[in-house]
Design a protein around this motif. Structure first.
Motif, PDB file in Angstrom:
ATOM      1  N   LYS A   1       0.840  -1.191   0.000  1.00 15.93           N
ATOM      2  CA  LYS A   1       0.000   0.000   0.000  1.00 15.93           C
ATOM      3  C   LYS A   1       0.881   1.250   0.000  1.00 15.93           C
ATOM      4  N   ILE A   2       0.931   1.885  -1.185  1.00 17.85           N
ATOM      5  CA  ILE A   2       1.741   3.091  -1.343  1.00 17.85           C
ATOM      6  C   ILE A   2       0.824   4.283  -1.153  1.00 17.85           C
ATOM      7  N   ASN A   3       1.267   5.267  -0.397  1.00 18.39           N
ATOM      8  CA  ASN A   3       0.328   6.340  -0.040  1.00 18.39           C
ATOM      9  C   ASN A   3       0.996   7.700   0.033  1.00 18.39           C
TER      10      ASN A   3
ATOM     11  N   PHE B   1      -0.023   5.045   8.281  1.00 16.24           N
ATOM     12  CA  PHE B   1       0.587   4.097   9.220  1.00 16.24           C
ATOM     13  C   PHE B   1       1.699   3.341   8.505  1.00 16.24           C
ATOM     14  N   ARG B   2       2.414   2.506   9.239  1.00 18.83           N
ATOM     15  CA  ARG B   2       3.469   1.682   8.624  1.00 18.83           C
ATOM     16  C   ARG B   2       2.909   0.804   7.519  1.00 18.83           C
ATOM     17  N   SER B   3       1.646   0.436   7.665  1.00 22.68           N
ATOM     18  CA  SER B   3       1.005  -0.426   6.671  1.00 22.68           C
ATOM     19  C   SER B   3       0.750   0.294   5.357  1.00 22.68           C
ATOM     20  N   GLY B   4       0.776   1.628   5.384  1.00 23.47           N
ATOM     21  CA  GLY B   4       0.451   2.389   4.185  1.00 23.47           C
ATOM     22  C   GLY B   4      -0.987   2.874   4.163  1.00 23.47           C
ATOM     23  N   ILE B   5      -1.727   2.591   5.236  1.00 22.80           N
ATOM     24  CA  ILE B   5      -3.111   3.084   5.324  1.00 22.80           C
ATOM     25  C   ILE B   5      -3.091   4.473   5.973  1.00 22.80           C
ATOM     26  N   SER B   6      -3.937   5.358   5.438  1.00 26.62           N
ATOM     27  CA  SER B   6      -3.912   6.765   5.864  1.00 26.62           C
ATOM     28  C   SER B   6      -4.201   6.967   7.345  1.00 26.62           C
ATOM     29  N   THR B   7      -3.593   7.982   7.886  1.00 30.15           N
ATOM     30  CA  THR B   7      -3.907   8.376   9.264  1.00 30.15           C
ATOM     31  C   THR B   7      -3.564   9.840   9.473  1.00 30.15           C
TER      32      THR B   7
ATOM     33  N   SER C   1      -8.919  -3.356   8.203  1.00 30.84           N
ATOM     34  CA  SER C   1      -9.559  -3.060   9.483  1.00 30.84           C
ATOM     35  C   SER C   1      -9.741  -1.557   9.688  1.00 30.84           C
ATOM     36  N   GLU C   2      -9.355  -0.774   8.698  1.00 25.03           N
ATOM     37  CA  GLU C   2      -9.495   0.678   8.806  1.00 25.03           C
ATOM     38  C   GLU C   2     -10.973   1.061   8.968  1.00 25.03           C
ATOM     39  N   GLN C   3     -11.222   1.952   9.913  1.00 26.53           N
ATOM     40  CA  GLN C   3     -12.595   2.361  10.166  1.00 26.53           C
ATOM     41  C   GLN C   3     -13.142   3.174   9.001  1.00 26.53           C
ATOM     42  N   ASN C   4     -14.342   2.818   8.531  1.00 23.40           N
ATOM     43  CA  ASN C   4     -14.915   3.504   7.370  1.00 23.40           C
ATOM     44  C   ASN C   4     -15.538   4.836   7.786  1.00 23.40           C
TER      45      ASN C   4
ATOM     46  N   ALA D   1      -8.879   3.153  -1.325  1.00 23.64           N
ATOM     47  CA  ALA D   1      -7.521   2.589  -1.280  1.00 23.64           C
ATOM     48  C   ALA D   1      -7.198   2.090   0.129  1.00 23.64           C
ATOM     49  N   ASP D   2      -7.710   2.793   1.116  1.00 23.29           N
ATOM     50  CA  ASP D   2      -7.480   2.369   2.501  1.00 23.29           C
ATOM     51  C   ASP D   2      -8.370   1.187   2.884  1.00 23.29           C
ATOM     52  N   TYR D   3      -9.549   1.126   2.293  1.00 21.05           N
ATOM     53  CA  TYR D   3     -10.528   0.140   2.756  1.00 21.05           C
ATOM     54  C   TYR D   3     -10.382  -1.225   2.102  1.00 21.05           C
TER      55      TYR D   3
END
Ligand code: SF4
Lengths: 562, 280
Positions: free
Chosen positions: A415-417, A422-428, B8-11, B56-58
């Motif tokens: 996951k490129i962002n 986060f470290r996983s590449g998911i937004s925060t 597991s990202e909250q929607n 992309a996150d979900y």
């Protein structure tokens, strides 16, 4: 002092002045001389005034002199503009069908071309033939050079060139020193960058045409099959930089090239590469003035822009080569650094280096060595992830560099962002993660700095124990080195601009009491950077008329400030 | 099985948002691919910026969460770099029809084998309700309180003239239809363009109008350009009694990535440079 010979060939745009100049450069190279050539042309397709200046010397050279030994004129304008550079012993070779009422060596070139059934552009071949005789070259040598360099309609070209050759007589004799000195090779800075990138493993070059970077695009497009690369001309600079990033995300090395205006558009992608940690190489070829400026003329005025371009804070690498040899070596390094640290690398060229033709004497294995001997973090690209293991694109590490699995890697969800993540590449937007990411980028910057500490990032020359230093960057280096030698000064050229090699620079400056800084811009951008490190110029020499200073011009400016 | 296709990202999409329907359709398509033992390792989702981009996150597949309007050049680079990858772009209407328009047109012109799904809610959701290129004439948004002075563009018509080789429209209220269209678009070799009429529950809720007017009406002869034109012109994104959904156009043309020979192996660069320098 051995031979030091300067030639100008001039005429209108469209008259083949650049290729005629290249042929002259090639002649001297084959004879064993060091060569430097500059092609001066306004942004025009036809008409105007174009000229090539070629300097050949037994010593290394990358600069021009004021005086000219031979002036070859295809039109009257050439005589008018350049006659002041002729010395009493100089020769003027001219097309007597176009230029009247001057003295020198007349050649009825237009008539010769008509009589032989040639096309108008062959006037340059006729005058080249005359030039070869004038400098005492043998018939056989002349034939072979013209044959190799003027491949279009070779036989006709040869016939016309030899008629020019026979029309005049020998005036001097340039000896062939190739046996002792070795036959030399010539390359433009643009070609050298291209070759350096290919040497470093380039898979794709994606670029929108813009002077003076277009030469890289043309050269790579013309050789894409033999180099085994993809060359793409997309819809604009924004697409170019982002496509290059797309390639990188899939694990393929890509680069793009442009000039200031195009780089403006690329800054969006540059910041993206900064946060998403994408390896990217951008060649930024500086040209004169803001806006659309003077596209075919030189400046060194984008140093600060390149250093700070993009929003947000992220590490980058910038090298500014001075000639085709440095352009080759530092393109290899720039690509390696981009991939080792997953950051954008910028090769900061200027018009003079891009289009200048330099003798290329490069031991390829040692060019590679500069990068292979470095002790930077080993390339962090991984191609497999064990089944069941969770892959994190931005995993923590000591040097800030995360293992990079290209898109498509088995068992990895990559996951490129470009948003904070986060470290996983998911937004925060988590405050601690924001801080952690900024710290990660800083860690990378620090590890890049310590890697650079281990390689030579500053070129020094001239008189090493002088108490006066002449500092410059980019294309000014070879000119400044020649002048520094003349005045017994020390020459210092930082090649790496970001992160600036402060320690190495200060080491080179130890024992120096006076500092002169020369730049091809009007505000002294390198001086400003140095000032921030407590290095102050006693004198500044700023030149910004779009043309490189000659040896005489810089010498007189130096004598004024010494 | 299907569960871990969602992270597991909250929607954070609003309740009733049409994005859910696109997300679940995609999830279903991916699950189907996995059942056909196609590896999802080779799927790449490239998203732009806007409410849709959160997809992309979900979705728990490879993704590039790119820039506003720029998903397509990223996707193009990825596809050119690795032809084995199945590249799907989720983009918004503001994203792809405004700032990213040049890229959309060029991707269609090149016929690159990627699938572009436009989440067309006809409003900027994430920036709280401004008009977009497909908002109805006189749409009252936060940047055009007196009503937008611009008429909407018909993006399908634009894609047809630009050279897209697969053109379809679906609606977020018909998830089954949507999933089928997405599946077909991914299977199509060449540039697939899927327009999704998606409701924005907060700023542009067109549910009533779409429920009333949408009608499945495929182009009988999918390769017919004039047939496609005819259906596409039935509705101009403003008024009109009927909004056709379905597959409107599909032809075979050589794909952009096939124009390039594959790149050489590692280390061939060193050899080719040495050879070049020996030759000059
Ligand atoms: S603003 Fe509209 S598009 Fe955005 S999440 Fe809410 S309903 Fe969906």
């Amino acid at each position: 002092m051995g031979l030091d010979f300067s030639v100008i060939i001039g005429g209108k745009a469209g008259e083949g002045i650049s290729s005629a100049g290249l042929t002259i450069a090639r002649i001297f190279s084959r004879l064993g001389y060091y060569v430097y050539m500059d092609f001066d042309h306004p942004s025009l397709i036809k008409g105007g005034h174009n000229f090539s200046v070629i300097r050949a010397s037994e010593e290394k050279t990358g600069s021009l002199r004021e005086g000219i030994d031979i002036l070859i004129a295809l039109d009257k304008n050439t005589v008018n503009i350049h006659k002041k550079r002729l010395k009493p012993e100089s020769t003027l070779i001219f097309d007597s069908d176009s230029v009247k009422k001057v003295s020198g060596t007349p050649v009825p070139a237009k008539q010769i071309v008509i009589d032989s059934g040639g096309i108008p552009v062959m006037i340059n071949s006729c005058l080249l033939g005359a030039f070869c005789r004038t400098i005492g070259l043998e018939r056989g040598f002349t034939r072979s050079v013209i044959r190799d360099e003027m491949p279009v309609k070779t036989e006709k070209n040869l016939e016309i060139a030899m008629k020019g050759y026979d029309y005049v007589s020998e005036l001097c004799n340039i000896p062939d020193i190739s046996e002792a000195a070795g036959r030399k090779k010539i390359l433009s800075g643009n070609e050298a960058v291209a070759l350096g990138l290919v040497y470093a493993g380039l898979d794709a070059y994606i670029s929108y045409p813009m002077s003076p970077a277009s030469g890289i695009l043309h050269f790579l497009a013309g050789n894409s099959d033999s180099f085994g690369i993809k060359v793409i001309h997309p819809e604009g600079e924004i697409a170019a930089v982002l496509m290059a990033e797309g390639f990188a995300c899939a694990g393929r090395k890509a680069a793009t090239g442009t000039s200031g205006g195009g780089f403006c558009l690329m800054t969006e992608g540059l910041s993206y590469a900064g946060i998403a940690e994408i390896p990217l190489v951008i060649v930024l070829a500086q040209r004169q003035s803001p806006g659309t400026g003077a596209p075919t003329y030189n400046a060194q005025s984008d140093l600060l822009f390149a250093s700070y371009a993009g929003h947000g804070e992220f590490p980058r690498f910038i090298a500014a080569p001075a000639n085709s040899m440095q352009a080759f070596s530092w393109s290899v390094i720039a690509m390696d650094i981009a991939w080792d640290f997953q950051i954008p690398s910028i090769i900061l060229m200027d018009r003079t280096v891009c289009e200048g033709i330099y003798t290329f004497e490069c031991d390829l294995s040692s060019a590679g060595e500069i990068s292979e001997n470095r002790n930077i973090s080993e390339s962090s690209v991984i191609h497999s992830v064990p089944k069941g293991e969770k892959y994190e694109r931005y995993a923590d590490s000591e040097d800030g560099v995360s293992p990079f699995a290209p898109l498509g890697t088995k068992n990895a969800v990559v996951k490129i962002n470009g948003k904070t993540h986060f470290r996983s590449g998911i937004s925060t937007g988590d405050p601690e993660m924001l801080q952690w990411l900024a710290d990660k980028r800083e860690k990378k910057e620090n590890s890049l700095k310590s890697a650079l500490d281990k390689i030579k990032c500053v070129h020094a020359g001239g008189t090493s124990d002088s108490e006066t230093a002449l500092i410059c960057w980019g294309s000014l280096s070879m000119l400044c080195e020649e002048v520094a030698e003349k005045f017994s000064l020390k020459l210092i050229q930082p090649v790496v601009m970001v992160p600036f090699p402060e320690k190495e620079m200060k080491k080179e400056l130890s024992g120096i009491k006076r500092i002169i800084i020369a730049e091809d811009n009007s505000t002294g951008q390198l001086s400003l950077i140095l000032k921030g490190m407590g290095i102050h110029a006693d004198k500044q020499i700023l030149s910004y008329k779009g043309r490189q200073m000659t040896v005489e011009e810089l010498s007189s400016k130096i004598s004024e400030v010494l | 099985m299907v569960k871990n296709l969602i992270t597991s990202e909250q929607n954070t999409w609003c309740m009733g948002c049409g994005n859910f329907s696109v997300e679940h359709s995609l999830k279903e398509v991916f699950a189907g691919m996995r059942d056909d033992s196609k590896s999802l390792d080779e799927v790449v989702l490239v998203a732009g910026i806007g409410c849709h981009g959160k997809i992309a996150d979900y979705l728990n597949v490879n993704s590039v969460y790119s820039l506003h309007g720029r998903a397509i050049p990223f996707a193009t680079g990825i596809k050119l770099a690795d032809n084995n990858l199945k590249v799907i772009c989720c983009v918004g209407d503001g994203d792809a029809y405004a700032e990213g328009l040049e890229h959309l047109i060029f991707a269609a012109k090149r016929n690159i084998d990627i699938t572009v799904i436009v989440h067309d809610n006809r409003v900027y959701g994430l920036t709280t309700g401004q008009y977009t290129p497909t908002s109805p004439y006189h749409f009252k948004g936060r940047s055009t309180p007196g009503g937008s002075p611009e008429r909407p563009v018909n993006p399908l018509s634009l894609m047809l003239v630009s050279g897209a080789t697969y053109i379809a429209r679906s609606y977020s209220g018909r998830k089954e239809h949507l999933a089928g269209i997405i599946r077909a678009g991914i299977e199509h070799k060449g540039f697939s363009y899927i327009e999704v009429l998606q409701i924005c529950a907060s700023y542009c809720d067109m549910t009533d109008s779409y429920e009333e007017k949408t009608e499945i009406r495929n182009n009988e002869n999918l390769t017919s350009y004039s047939g496609a034109e005819e259906i596409i012109n039935i509705w101009n994104y403003d008024n009109g009694k009927e909004i056709p959904l379905g597959e409107f156009y599909q032809v075979n043309k050589s794909a952009y990535e096939d124009e390039f020979s594959p790149v050489s192996d590692v280390n061939s660069g060193k050899t080719s440079v040495t050879e070049f320098l020996d030759g000059i």
